[in-house]
Design an enzyme around this catalytic site. Structure first.
Site, mmCIF file in Angstrom:
data_model
loop_
_atom_site.group_PDB
_atom_site.id
_atom_site.type_symbol
_atom_site.label_atom_id
_atom_site.label_comp_id
_atom_site.label_asym_id
_atom_site.label_seq_id
_atom_site.Cartn_x
_atom_site.Cartn_y
_atom_site.Cartn_z
ATOM 1 N N PRO A 242 56.000 57.389 -6.597
ATOM 2 C CA PRO A 242 57.074 57.745 -7.548
ATOM 3 C C PRO A 242 57.200 56.918 -8.539
ATOM 4 C CG PRO A 242 58.244 56.892 -5.693
ATOM 5 C CD PRO A 242 56.788 56.841 -5.429
ATOM 6 N N CYS A 243 56.415 56.802 -9.700
ATOM 7 C CA CYS A 243 56.527 55.884 -10.616
ATOM 8 C C CYS A 243 57.662 56.406 -11.722
ATOM 9 C CB CYS A 243 55.330 55.548 -11.503
ATOM 10 S SG CYS A 243 54.394 57.091 -11.927
ATOM 11 N N HIS A 244 58.035 57.670 -11.428
ATOM 12 C CA HIS A 244 58.771 58.320 -12.323
ATOM 13 C C HIS A 244 60.369 57.664 -12.114
ATOM 14 C CE1 HIS A 244 58.638 60.859 -8.905
ATOM 15 N NE2 HIS A 244 59.699 61.013 -8.970
#
Length: 290
Positions: A242-244
């Site tokens: 989950p780089c967001h």
């Protein structure tokens, strides 16, 4: 135009006019929809009202989330997920290729791929027998371009289209098959530093955010904030890694490889599922932004 394309257009408009707090009529008019139909479409897609989404975008909310962030090194047995949760990030198992495997470039590997529709637009997914090795949004790129990227990472592998197997992964990612009965496996290729950053990202709870500096501290490199940013941007498996959920220290969402509007959309989508605002509540919400 798909629902997501309409939502994306609405997100751009809302983001550009946050200072004036646009009302429901104004946003709907921008999309050439009636307020009634825009509200229903937005709630059906996002699970929240436009009003709730506007709250998700506020800088103060992001700053509060940053203040509330727990140590990424703290492993919890329970993330407090509701039974209706759609993503199970704590149920993701990451396996990195060994140096020997890295050197041979995927020789002997068969990689299944396909393009599937998702709540955030069409996406390209590829998987080895050991797990998902790439998940990327199509954007305006062709399938050939995504395959070329995959081939650069795994030059000796054999690629074949397989919709049934990859559909099962998509269903698990977006909650269409209920809670997975086994971890969703990832099979990634990166430097030791990149892999350490990607592992740290997996400890960020859904609907939470952390800063790049917090990630740097978590991987034992507090002065490597810029390098962390590069590793986050090189994430090969969007959403599952989950780089967001990584934002700027000041609270702004910042850039995103797959577009800032999509990053806003994902944050609102997760908030609807993990912050106690049920989709059915959105469907029955008062016909008003305020």
């Amino acid at each position: 135009m798909t629902d997501y394309e309409r939502i994306e257009k609405a997100i751009y408009f809302i983001s550009a006019h946050l200072h004036s707090q646009p009302g429901l009529d104004e946003i709907a008019a921008h999309l050439h929809l009636s307020p009634f139909h825009f509200q229903r479409m937005f709630c059906r897609w996002a699970g929240v009202t436009p009003k709730r989404f506007l709250q998700v975008l506020t800088l103060e909310r992001a700053k509060q989330l940053l203040r509330d962030s727990k140590s990424l090194l703290e492993v919890s047995d329970s993330l407090g997920l509701s039974s209706g949760s759609r993503l199970y990030d704590h149920f993701v198992q990451l396996e990195a290729v060994t140096p020997g495997e890295y050197k041979i470039g995927g020789a002997g590997l068969s990689i299944a791929y396909a393009v599937h529709d998702t709540p955030f637009g069409p996406a390209f997914i590829a998987s080895t027998s050991r797990g998902v090795c790439q998940f990327s949004f199509m954007q305006d790129r062709t399938l050939a371009v995504h395959l070329a990227d995959l081939s650069c990472k795994w030059p000796q592998a054999v690629f074949y289209e397989e919709r049934q197997a990859t559909q099962a992964i998509i269903d698990a990612m977006f909650g269409m098959a209920g809670r997975p009965d086994r971890p969703v496996s990832l099979h990634v290729k990166g430097t030791n530093f990149q892999v350490s950053v990607w592992r740290a990202l997996l400890h960020i709870p859904p609907a939470a955010v952390v800063s790049y500096s917090q990630i740097a501290k978590a991987v034992g490199r507090p002065n490597a904030v810029r390098a962390v940013g590069s590793a986050v941007g090189a994430n090969p498996v969007a959403l599952l890694i989950p780089c967001h959920r990584v934002i700027q220290q000041g609270g702004k969402l910042g850039g995103y490889h797959w577009g800032e509007a999509r990053k806003h959309a994902i944050h609102a989508w997760e908030s609807a599922r993990y912050e106690g605002f049920a989709p059915e509540e959105a469907a029955q919400a008062e016909y008003s932004l305020f």
